[in-house]
Write an enzyme that holds these catalytic residues in place. Structure first.
Site, PDB file in Angstrom:
ATOM      1  N   ASN A   9       3.642 -28.722 -22.671  1.00  0.00           N
ATOM      2  CA  ASN A   9       4.391 -29.726 -21.891  1.00  0.00           C
ATOM      3  C   ASN A   9       4.741 -30.861 -22.787  1.00  0.00           C
ATOM      4  O   ASN A   9       3.941 -31.608 -23.327  1.00  0.00           O
ATOM      5  CB  ASN A   9       3.394 -30.278 -20.956  1.00  0.00           C
ATOM      6  N   TRP A  10       6.154 -31.194 -23.152  1.00  0.00           N
ATOM      7  CA  TRP A  10       6.690 -32.057 -23.784  1.00  0.00           C
ATOM      8  C   TRP A  10       6.569 -33.412 -23.094  1.00  0.00           C
ATOM      9  O   TRP A  10       6.747 -34.586 -23.940  1.00  0.00           O
ATOM     10  CB  TRP A  10       8.227 -31.542 -24.335  1.00  0.00           C
ATOM     11  N   HIS A  97       1.702 -31.769 -11.454  1.00  0.00           N
ATOM     12  CA  HIS A  97       1.116 -32.404 -12.774  1.00  0.00           C
ATOM     13  C   HIS A  97       0.488 -33.563 -12.411  1.00  0.00           C
ATOM     14  O   HIS A  97       1.189 -34.350 -11.512  1.00  0.00           O
ATOM     15  CB  HIS A  97       2.107 -32.304 -13.852  1.00  0.00           C
ATOM     16  N   GLU A  99       0.359 -36.458 -13.377  1.00  0.00           N
ATOM     17  CA  GLU A  99       1.223 -37.725 -13.543  1.00  0.00           C
ATOM     18  C   GLU A  99       2.270 -37.817 -12.532  1.00  0.00           C
ATOM     19  O   GLU A  99       2.627 -39.089 -11.954  1.00  0.00           O
ATOM     20  CB  GLU A  99       1.906 -37.720 -15.014  1.00  0.00           C
ATOM     21  N   GLY A 175      -4.572 -36.711 -22.577  1.00  0.00           N
ATOM     22  CA  GLY A 175      -4.185 -37.833 -23.548  1.00  0.00           C
ATOM     23  C   GLY A 175      -5.208 -38.776 -23.897  1.00  0.00           C
ATOM     24  O   GLY A 175      -4.862 -40.079 -24.513  1.00  0.00           O
ATOM     25  N   SER A 215      -6.422 -32.324 -23.495  1.00  0.00           N
ATOM     26  CA  SER A 215      -6.744 -32.469 -24.973  1.00  0.00           C
ATOM     27  C   SER A 215      -7.057 -31.366 -25.609  1.00  0.00           C
ATOM     28  O   SER A 215      -7.959 -31.155 -26.443  1.00  0.00           O
ATOM     29  CB  SER A 215      -7.805 -33.854 -25.034  1.00  0.00           C
ATOM     30  N   GLY A 236      -0.498 -30.848 -24.194  1.00  0.00           N
ATOM     31  CA  GLY A 236       0.706 -32.017 -24.188  1.00  0.00           C
ATOM     32  C   GLY A 236       0.793 -32.161 -25.661  1.00  0.00           C
ATOM     33  O   GLY A 236       1.623 -31.700 -26.410  1.00  0.00           O
ATOM     34  N   GLY A 237      -0.198 -33.397 -26.177  1.00  0.00           N
ATOM     35  CA  GLY A 237       0.242 -34.064 -27.552  1.00  0.00           C
ATOM     36  C   GLY A 237       0.340 -33.089 -28.559  1.00  0.00           C
ATOM     37  O   GLY A 237       1.170 -33.109 -29.571  1.00  0.00           O
TER      38      GLY A 237
END
Length: 253
Positions: A9-10, A97, A99, A175, A215, A236-237
């Site tokens: 997921n960018w 998601h 967010e 994150g 994470s 993610g990251g």
């Protein structure tokens, strides 16, 4: 055997050129995806077509949207429809998601409408759910995620639910650098599968891929993915670093 999935997921990151370079780099280092595995890239909407062109006809590699709207067309400025996705050859989308829930107020009922429009149009939902730190510390995480399942997915038929990918993402570990231990992650993923089994039966529940998202990194993916009810990760990251994401792909069972 459930499909084992590494999903990137960018989020709202990278320019088009950076995204193209990253995707090309990952695909050059992970040249084939084994049978029973899938790699999915959820990229920003302006990059969907370009990303799809880079992936081409590679087997078991897919491009995904990060969000869709609950209608197929209409006066909904700025939204993205499943018809738009299909027109550029994209057949996956994230839905729900944390967010989107937190910043845009998306409710379980609204997400159920998104799931319905995706499935009705042959688009695979990657349905996200998970609890905040406050809920985790109160010990109410199981009841919370059960409600998310029930209100957004339990109206589906047995056939429909097997077409949904579920991603459990503890909000407190997204994150933040905090990661649920493999035991904590497995405990709640098993709870989710058991809850699905209570509604649809064990045979159906055992067909549904349930990912962990929170994470996930190159150095913890193998341990997480070794758990019996964790079928890969929503990343993610670490998905923004080619070598890290390739290592996560390689960690799939």
């Amino acid at each position: 055997m459930r499909t084992q999935i590494a999903a990137a997921n960018w989020k709202m990151n990278l320019t088009l050129q950076q995204g193209q370079d990253l995707l090309s780099d990952i695909l050059s280092k992970s040249t084939s995806v084994r049978e029973g595995h899938a790699v999915i890239f959820a990229v920003p909407a302006p990059y969907l077509q370009a990303a799809k062109e880079i992936v081409g006809d590679r087997e078991n590699v897919y491009i995904s949207a990060q969000n869709i709207y609950s209608k197929t067309s209409g006066a909904y400025t700025g939204e993205l429809s499943v018809e738009m996705l299909k027109s550029v050859g994209v057949y996956h989308t994230l839905i729900g998601h944390s967010e989107r829930r937190e910043y845009f107020g998306e409710s379980n009922q609204f997400l159920a409408e998104k799931v319905d429009v995706a499935l009705a149009n042959g688009v695979t939902p990657i349905f996200c759910l998970g609890e905040s730190l406050e809920i985790r510390e109160s010990g109410n995480q199981n009841a919370f995620v059960a409600t998310q399942l029930e209100e957004s997915l339990f109206h589906l038929s047995e056939d429909e639910i097997t077409k949904v990918i579920i991603a459990y993402e503890p909000i407190w570990a997204i994150g933040t650098g905090k990661t649920a231990s493999s035991e904590q992650a497995e405990e709640i993923q098993k709870f989710l599968r058991d809850h699905l089994a209570g509604k649809y039966g064990q045979e159906t529940a055992d067909k549904i891929s349930i990912l962990y998202g929170g994470s996930v990194k190159a150095n913890n993916a193998k341990e997480l993915f070794s758990q019996p009810d964790i079928d890969g990760g929503l990343v993610g990251g670490a998905s923004l670093v080619a070598d890290d994401f390739v290592a996560i792909i390689d960690a799939l069972n």
